[in-house]
Design an enzyme around this catalytic site. Structure first.
Site, PDB file in Angstrom:
ATOM      1  N   HIS A   1      46.578  16.276  11.500  1.00 23.67           N
ATOM      2  CA  HIS A   1      45.571  15.341  12.814  1.00 23.67           C
ATOM      3  C   HIS A   1      44.662  16.050  13.527  1.00 23.67           C
ATOM      4  O   HIS A   1      44.628  16.872  13.825  1.00 23.67           O
ATOM      5  CB  HIS A   1      46.123  14.946  13.283  1.00 23.67           C
ATOM      6  CG  HIS A   1      45.597  13.994  14.002  1.00 23.67           C
ATOM      7  ND1 HIS A   1      46.801  13.149  15.237  1.00 23.67           N
ATOM      8  CD2 HIS A   1      44.299  13.548  14.277  1.00 23.67           C
ATOM      9  CE1 HIS A   1      45.678  12.217  15.851  1.00 23.67           C
ATOM     10  NE2 HIS A   1      44.701  12.529  15.335  1.00 23.67           N
TER      11      HIS A   1
ATOM     12  N   HIS B   1      40.076  15.882  13.741  1.00 23.44           N
ATOM     13  CA  HIS B   1      38.425  15.850  13.319  1.00 23.44           C
ATOM     14  C   HIS B   1      37.122  16.740  13.023  1.00 23.44           C
ATOM     15  O   HIS B   1      37.420  17.701  13.901  1.00 23.44           O
ATOM     16  CB  HIS B   1      38.449  14.471  15.214  1.00 23.44           C
ATOM     17  CG  HIS B   1      39.375  13.599  15.051  1.00 23.44           C
ATOM     18  ND1 HIS B   1      39.454  12.535  14.662  1.00 23.44           N
ATOM     19  CD2 HIS B   1      40.911  13.935  16.266  1.00 23.44           C
ATOM     20  CE1 HIS B   1      40.376  12.189  15.444  1.00 23.44           C
ATOM     21  NE2 HIS B   1      40.949  12.553  15.909  1.00 23.44           N
TER      22      HIS B   1
ATOM     23  N   ARG C   1      34.572  15.161  12.106  1.00 23.09           N
ATOM     24  CA  ARG C   1      32.451  15.156  13.041  1.00 23.09           C
ATOM     25  C   ARG C   1      31.682  15.000  12.094  1.00 23.09           C
ATOM     26  O   ARG C   1      30.404  14.922  12.673  1.00 23.09           O
ATOM     27  CB  ARG C   1      32.307  16.122  13.754  1.00 23.09           C
ATOM     28  CG  ARG C   1      33.889  15.771  15.211  1.00 23.09           C
ATOM     29  CD  ARG C   1      34.013  14.576  15.882  1.00 23.09           C
ATOM     30  NE  ARG C   1      34.660  15.282  16.958  1.00 23.09           N
ATOM     31  CZ  ARG C   1      35.268  14.538  17.208  1.00 23.09           C
ATOM     32  NH1 ARG C   1      36.041  13.332  17.253  1.00 23.09           N
ATOM     33  NH2 ARG C   1      35.961  14.260  18.839  1.00 23.09           N
TER      34      ARG C   1
ATOM     35  N   ASN D   1      36.952   8.453  11.716  1.00 20.22           N
ATOM     36  CA  ASN D   1      36.481   7.791  12.860  1.00 20.22           C
ATOM     37  C   ASN D   1      35.053   8.897  13.368  1.00 20.22           C
ATOM     38  O   ASN D   1      34.665   9.528  13.890  1.00 20.22           O
ATOM     39  CB  ASN D   1      37.392   8.377  14.452  1.00 20.22           C
ATOM     40  CG  ASN D   1      37.820   8.983  14.870  1.00 20.22           C
ATOM     41  OD1 ASN D   1      37.561  10.632  13.941  1.00 20.22           O
ATOM     42  ND2 ASN D   1      37.638   9.760  16.084  1.00 20.22           N
TER      43      ASN D   1
ATOM     44  N   ASP E   1      42.718   6.071  13.850  1.00 15.85           N
ATOM     45  CA  ASP E   1      43.572   6.917  14.800  1.00 15.85           C
ATOM     46  C   ASP E   1      42.066   7.041  15.635  1.00 15.85           C
ATOM     47  O   ASP E   1      40.543   7.398  15.353  1.00 15.85           O
ATOM     48  CB  ASP E   1      43.394   8.698  14.464  1.00 15.85           C
ATOM     49  CG  ASP E   1      43.798   9.482  15.459  1.00 15.85           C
ATOM     50  OD1 ASP E   1      44.270   8.994  15.950  1.00 15.85           O
ATOM     51  OD2 ASP E   1      42.830  10.374  15.441  1.00 15.85           O
TER      52      ASP E   1
ATOM     53  N   HIS F   1      50.391  11.900  17.833  1.00 16.14           N
ATOM     54  CA  HIS F   1      50.201  12.629  18.815  1.00 16.14           C
ATOM     55  C   HIS F   1      51.396  11.495  20.311  1.00 16.14           C
ATOM     56  O   HIS F   1      50.995  11.231  21.081  1.00 16.14           O
ATOM     57  CB  HIS F   1      48.806  12.574  19.786  1.00 16.14           C
ATOM     58  CG  HIS F   1      48.083  10.923  19.571  1.00 16.14           C
ATOM     59  ND1 HIS F   1      48.405   9.707  19.480  1.00 16.14           N
ATOM     60  CD2 HIS F   1      46.832  11.482  18.936  1.00 16.14           C
ATOM     61  CE1 HIS F   1      47.539   9.064  19.428  1.00 16.14           C
ATOM     62  NE2 HIS F   1      46.366  10.128  19.129  1.00 16.14           N
TER      63      HIS F   1
ATOM     64  N   ASN G   1      42.927  11.864  24.922  1.00 14.74           N
ATOM     65  CA  ASN G   1      43.690  10.486  24.797  1.00 14.74           C
ATOM     66  C   ASN G   1      44.591  10.161  23.514  1.00 14.74           C
ATOM     67  O   ASN G   1      44.553  10.675  22.234  1.00 14.74           O
ATOM     68  CB  ASN G   1      42.814   9.048  24.216  1.00 14.74           C
ATOM     69  CG  ASN G   1      44.076   7.288  24.040  1.00 14.74           C
ATOM     70  OD1 ASN G   1      44.828   7.555  24.584  1.00 14.74           O
ATOM     71  ND2 ASN G   1      43.195   7.079  23.959  1.00 14.74           N
TER      72      ASN G   1
ATOM     73  N   ASP H   1      45.685  17.175  16.781  1.00 17.55           N
ATOM     74  CA  ASP H   1      44.867  16.223  17.057  1.00 17.55           C
ATOM     75  C   ASP H   1      43.498  17.190  17.178  1.00 17.55           C
ATOM     76  O   ASP H   1      42.850  17.001  18.720  1.00 17.55           O
ATOM     77  CB  ASP H   1      44.910  15.909  17.778  1.00 17.55           C
ATOM     78  CG  ASP H   1      44.329  14.050  18.314  1.00 17.55           C
ATOM     79  OD1 ASP H   1      42.869  14.035  17.630  1.00 17.55           O
ATOM     80  OD2 ASP H   1      44.738  13.574  19.324  1.00 17.55           O
TER      81      ASP H   1
ATOM     82  N   HIS I   1      34.249  18.311  20.753  1.00 13.55           N
ATOM     83  CA  HIS I   1      33.059  17.735  21.873  1.00 13.55           C
ATOM     84  C   HIS I   1      32.318  18.847  22.544  1.00 13.55           C
ATOM     85  O   HIS I   1      32.616  20.052  22.585  1.00 13.55           O
ATOM     86  CB  HIS I   1      33.748  17.183  22.913  1.00 13.55           C
ATOM     87  CG  HIS I   1      34.692  15.447  22.068  1.00 13.55           C
ATOM     88  ND1 HIS I   1      33.869  14.442  21.602  1.00 13.55           N
ATOM     89  CD2 HIS I   1      35.843  15.232  22.118  1.00 13.55           C
ATOM     90  CE1 HIS I   1      34.348  13.571  21.225  1.00 13.55           C
ATOM     91  NE2 HIS I   1      35.935  14.142  21.696  1.00 13.55           N
TER      92      HIS I   1
END
Ligand code: DOR
Ligand code: ZN
Length: 432
Positions: free
Chosen positions: A62, A64, A66, A96, A154, A234, A280, A307, A311
């Protein structure tokens, strides 16, 4: 003459119940055997692994990354570099991105980008619904054929239960898990931190635990009815843990994951770290943290995943309300798991299982073991070395972690990718 001999480490291969001092033999990019210390054959290269753990390459199912669309936060290449630095040889990338990975063409592009980076293997997770909008299923067969290993929206829950039911049925058709972001938005009420004393004290909107557990209950019931593979991302609350435990006891094909922030921090960290502790699902209560730890120890939660949610600093500086949800984790997960081992909460084999065979089984991929003929993805771990988490040293393009300055013990000193050594901290232990 074999290519590589990893000498005399503590070989942990939970898929086979193996935990003993041994040599690992690697040749032609594959594991050729795990042998007793007196049986070493000659080798072209060797690593002295005395005092180290020798584990199957760690898997983070899991993350991200980007790319496409958020390259100022992370790219496939920087994410793959962060993965390897953190000891992960395989990561599964959430859909995502912008555009969303709901298209076989994009799935193939991600795989090609990752191969060009040549570091950790990146396995694409495709979207369940087009644009993550929760309305129209993607083409599971085409995405699976393009290389998607699982399906998930997700970041967004699938609110309509008939859509989730259809998704589980479609996943079953292509023998892939559906990964649930379990959050009932009608109950989450726009909360940004856990609904409780910290939210009240700070005057922030709260997200109650039942927003998660109600959705976990729904999805377990649907998975049982459909006979499908469900994976809960999560997991963060004691109530949801209890539902997963009961579902597994009843024979439902559900696997579950916990992220390090949910087993090491509670909501009080929000008061100290602000938006760096905003994610989250949110950080919960001490009782929830204890329940997640107990579920890792008893196998109810069989996967640990970061997760990893990069950012930009400017976005995280917008303040609690406006900052995006998410923390990075690829380069801190292993030492945070080792905190549980050092504290006696998890034994070494259980911890390594949740980072190897657990995610391999949840995804249904042939990885996560040092069995003969397995691809030689290996992680070498010094479980004891003391260091302090310093985000400025990360390979990740982002720095958004609540763990800066934390004193930890243990790190990945090197990984092998199909027998190729990527050396971080081996020094004189590595001879060629
Ligand atoms: O904290 C989170 N960050 N939770 C999510 O569900 C999405 C993720 C992200 O993509 O940043
Ligand atoms: Zn996520």
């Amino acid at each position: 003459m074999i290519d590589l001999l990893i000498r005399g480490g503590r070989v942990l291969d939970p898929a086979r119940g193996l935990d003993r001092r041994a040599h690992v033999l690697i040749d032609g990019g594959r594991v050729r055997g795990v042998v007793a210390p007196d049986e070493a054959p000659p080798a072209r290269a060797a690593i002295d692994a005395a005092g180290l753990w020798v584990a199957p390459g760690l898997i983070d199912m899991h993350v991200h990354l980007r790319e496409p669309g958020g390259e100022h936060k992370e790219t496939i290449a920087t994410g793959a570099a962060a993965a390897v630095a953190g000891g992960f040889t395989t990561v599964a990338a959430m859909a995502n991105t912008n555009p969303v990975n709901d298209d076989p063409e994009l799935t193939r592009w991600i795989i090609a980008r990752a191969e060009a980076a040549g570091l950790a293997r990146v396995l694409p997770i495709a979207a369940v619904t087009k644009g993550l909008a929760g309305e129209t299923l993607t083409d599971f067969a085409a995405l699976r054929a393009a290389g998607a290993v699982a399906f998930s929206d997700d970041g967004a829950p699938i609110m309509r239960r008939e859509i989730m039911r259809a998704a589980l049925a479609a996943g079953r058709q292509v023998d892939a898990a559906v990964i649930a972001h379990a959050e009932d938005r009608t109950l989450a009420g726009g909360g940004i931190v856990h609904a409780g004393p910290v939210a009240e004290r700070l005057g922030l909107p709260g997200m109650p635990g039942v927003a998660e557990s109600a959705m976990v209950e729904r999805d377990c019931a649907l998975a049982a009815a459909v006979g499908a593979r469900l994976h809960i991302a999560h997991l963060s609350t004691a109530a949801a843990v209890a539902i997963v435990r009961a579902a597994r006891a009843a024979g439902t094909r559900v696997t579950a994951e916990a992220a390090p922030h949910h087993f090491t921090l509670d909501a009080e960290a929000v008061a100290e770290r602000g938006a760096l502790a905003k994610m989250n699902p949110p950080l919960r209560t001490r009782a929830d943290v204890a329940a997640v730890c107990a579920a890792l120890a008893d196998g109810t939660i069989d996967v640990i995943a970061s997760d990893h949610a990069p950012h930009h600093a400017d976005e995280k500086a917008l303040g609690m309300a406006a900052a995006p949800f998410g923390v990075i984790g690829l380069e801190t997960t292993l030492p945070l798991v080792l905190e549980l081992v050092h504290a006696g909460v998890l034994d070494a084999a259980t911890a390594i299982a949740a980072l190897t065979v657990g995610p391999a089984r949840a995804l249904g991929i042939a990885a996560g073991t040092l069995a003969p003929d397995a691809v030689a993805d290996v992680t070498l771990i010094d479980p004891d070395v003391a260091w302090t988490i310093d985000p400025t040293a990360f390979r990740s393009r982002s720095r958004n972690t609540p763990f800066a300055g934390r004193a930890v013990r243990g790190l990945a000193v090197a990984v092998c990718l199909a027998g190729r050594v990527v050396d971080h901290h081996l020094g004189g232990r590595y001879t060629r």
